[in-house]
Every structure is written in structure tokens, then in C-alpha cells.
Scaffold this active site. Structure first.
Site, PDB file in Angstrom:
ATOM      1  N   SER A 139     -26.434 -20.428 -47.921  1.00  0.00           N
ATOM      2  CA  SER A 139     -25.916 -21.554 -47.128  1.00  0.00           C
ATOM      3  C   SER A 139     -27.073 -22.185 -46.360  1.00  0.00           C
ATOM      4  O   SER A 139     -28.121 -21.554 -46.176  1.00  0.00           O
ATOM      5  CB  SER A 139     -24.886 -21.014 -46.129  1.00  0.00           C
ATOM      6  N   TYR A 152     -21.364 -14.804 -40.056  1.00  0.00           N
ATOM      7  CA  TYR A 152     -21.670 -15.645 -41.220  1.00  0.00           C
ATOM      8  C   TYR A 152     -23.173 -15.925 -41.289  1.00  0.00           C
ATOM      9  O   TYR A 152     -23.803 -15.788 -42.344  1.00  0.00           O
ATOM     10  CB  TYR A 152     -20.874 -16.950 -41.123  1.00  0.00           C
TER      11      TYR A 152
END
Ligand code: NAD
Length: 257
Positions: A139, A152
Site C-alpha cells: 500500500s 495496517y
């Protein structure tokens, strides 16, 4: 370019980016194994339809990527694993003092540890075949952070570390490992947030997308699942055989800021 004769295992691929990646790999001729933790008729039907559309063998194998044994079993049950795409992921947003231990453990397990377990099972198969490609879907949060996304962001930073180690351990073989780092991608998950946000801030759809969702994405456009899939196909191509241990951003300039 063809990936005919290769088998690709894509974790978390009954929706969103995983499904988009599976479709592009199948379009390039690879046989594909779809996965998620559910075992519904529609999961198997999705694989059957994909196989028919692209004329490849497509299977669905249920496996919960929060469990080490299930991660390894997914790869083993696939029978072959020339291309491994570690994509399964979840999100939870909360300030650190309120972030539950269960949510932390689940995100670290699914978004990071699963990639270790599947890679551990896949490398011996790739070595036997003399060829392999590992693609980890990280990401923009591999390099940047956002408040309230502790697990995350930690997991995505970790995946990039694992990517580098995998690349070094396979550097003398015809095996590569890279990460793709998307910014915001138009998936059903993101799409579902738009109506609520429009109502909450009394904003138009256009404003919600540009000013809230894509605030940090300079292109002011979502990346598409096809673009992430196409980047995966590129990383599996001969052109990319000397690209290993790196991260490719598909983020409309987010990490250039
Ligand atoms: P999504 O929710 O559509 O897809 C997630 C997939 O993971 C689904 O198929 C889901 O069933 C599966 N999954 C969840 N828990 C699982 C488990 N325990 N075992 C097996 N499968 C499980 O979301 P997405 O947006 O397509 O995200 C896919 C990946 O891309 C994630 O790793 C995410 O972090 C990453 N990503 C997404 C974006 C984005 O904007 N959508 C941006 C950057 C990175």
C-alpha cells in the site's frame, strides 16, 4: 506475452483488487486459484465463470489467511504455485489506546504474517519448477502513515521488509519478489463509503471523492484493479526478471508528496 502453463495463487481474491489481479493473470493465460475465508456456492461459481471467460483453469480454495496452517495448506492444495500474489487484507481504524488487541492481531496475521506462511510453502515449489514470481500487495502506507491505522501501517511496512528478504534469499534463482503499493483503488469497499460520507458532510459525490477520499492522491483519480493487475502481469514477464526486492507505487503520485 503469455503466462500459459503457469499457476497463480491469489489470496483474498473473491472481490476487489485480488479478483482484478486474478482476472488480468487469467487474461495473460495463467491458471488461477481464487481464495477467501468463505466457502459459498458463489465463490466457486466466480472461479468457474472466470475460467470460462479466459479459457484457463480457475479454482476456488477456501482458506482463512489469519491461520498459519491454512495459509500453507492453500498453497499445497493448489498443487502448483508459479505465481503467488499475497493480497488478502482487512482494515480497522481507531486511536492506539482504543485499538483492540484482537483487531491488531487479526490485521497483522492477515495483512502481513499470511504472506510469510504462503511464501514459505511456495518457494520449495517454485525452486522445483525453476521459476517463480511473488507479488505482495502492500500500500502507499508502506512508506507513509495515517493516524488511527496503526496495525495496517505496521503490517504494510512489514510486508515490504519481507519482500526484500524474499528477494535476497532467491536472488540467484529465476524467482523474484516485489511489492505493489496502491494508493486508493476503486473497489466495492471504497465505493460503499461514498454515500455515507456524502450524507455526513452534505457534499456531492464529486467533492467526497476529490476532497476526502483522494485528498492525498495528487492525480485526484482512483487507481483501478485492472492497473494493479496489469502491474502484476508485468512483474511476471521476462522484461521484469531483474526487478526484485522493490516496491512499485500505483498511487497517482501520493508517495511523491
Ligand atoms: P476487499 O475487501 O475488496 O478485498 C479483500 C480480500 O481479502 C477479499 O477477497 C476478502 O474476502 C479477503 N479476506 C479478508 N480476510 C480474509 C481472510 N481471513 N482469509 C482470506 N481472505 C480474506 O479489499 P481490497 O481493497 O481489494 O484490498 C485488497 C488488498 O489491497 C489489501 O491487502 C489492501 O490492504 C490492499 N490495498 C487496497 C487499497 C484500496 O484502495 N482498495 C489500497 C492499497 C492497498
Amino acid at each position: 506475452m503469455t503466462l500459459q502453463g503457469k499457476t497463480a495463487v491469489i489470496t483474498g481474491s473473491n472481490s476487489g483488487i485480488g479478483l482484478g489481479v486474478a482476472r488480468e493473470l487469467a487474461r495473460a493465460g495463467a491458471d488461477v486459484v481464487l481464495n477467501s475465508f468463505t466457502d459459498r456456492d458463489e465463490d466457486h461459481a466466480l472461479a468457474a465463470a472466470l475460467g470460462e471467460e479466459f479459457g484457463v483453469t480457475a479454482r476456488y480454495i477456501q482458506a482463512d489467511m489469519s491461520k498459519a496452517d491454512a495459509c500453507r495448506a492453500l498453497v499445497e492444495k493448489s498443487g502448483a504455485c508459479d505465481i503467488l500474489v499475497n493480497n488478502a487484507g482487512i482494515q480497522h481504524v481507531a486511536p492506539i489506546p482504543e485499538f483492540s488487541a484482537e483487531k491488531w492481531d487479526a490485521i497483522i496475521a492477515i495483512n502481513m504474517s499470511s504472506a510469510f506462511h504462503t511464501t514459505a510453502a511456495a518457494l520449495p515449489m517454485m525452486r522445483k519448477a525453476g521459476w517463480g514470481r511473488v507479488v505482495n500487495i502492500a500500500s502507499a502506507h508502506r512508506l507513509t502513515a495515517s493516524p488511527f491505522k496503526s496495525a495496517y501501517v505496521a503490517a504494510k511496512h512489514g510486508v515490504v521488509g519481507l519482500t526484500k528478504v524474499t528477494a535476497l534469499e532467491t536472488a540467484r534463482e529465476d524467482i523474484t519478489c516485489n511489492a505493489i503499493c496502491p494508493g486508493y483503488v476503486a473497489t466495492p469497499l471504497i465505493e460503499a463509503q461514498i454515500p455515507d460520507t456524502m450524507a455526513k458532510y452534505n457534499m456531492s459525490r464529486e467533492d467526497v471523492v476529490e476532497k476526502i477520499l483522494l485528498e492525498r492522491q495528487p492525480s485526484k483519480q482512483f487507481a483501478s484493479v485492472e492497473q494493479v493487475g496489469g502491474t502484476t502481469v508485468f512483474l511476471c514477464s521476462e522484461t521484469a526478471s531483474q526487478i526484485t526486492g522493490t516496491s512499485i507505487s500505483v498511487d497517482g503520485g501520493w508517495t511523491a508528496l
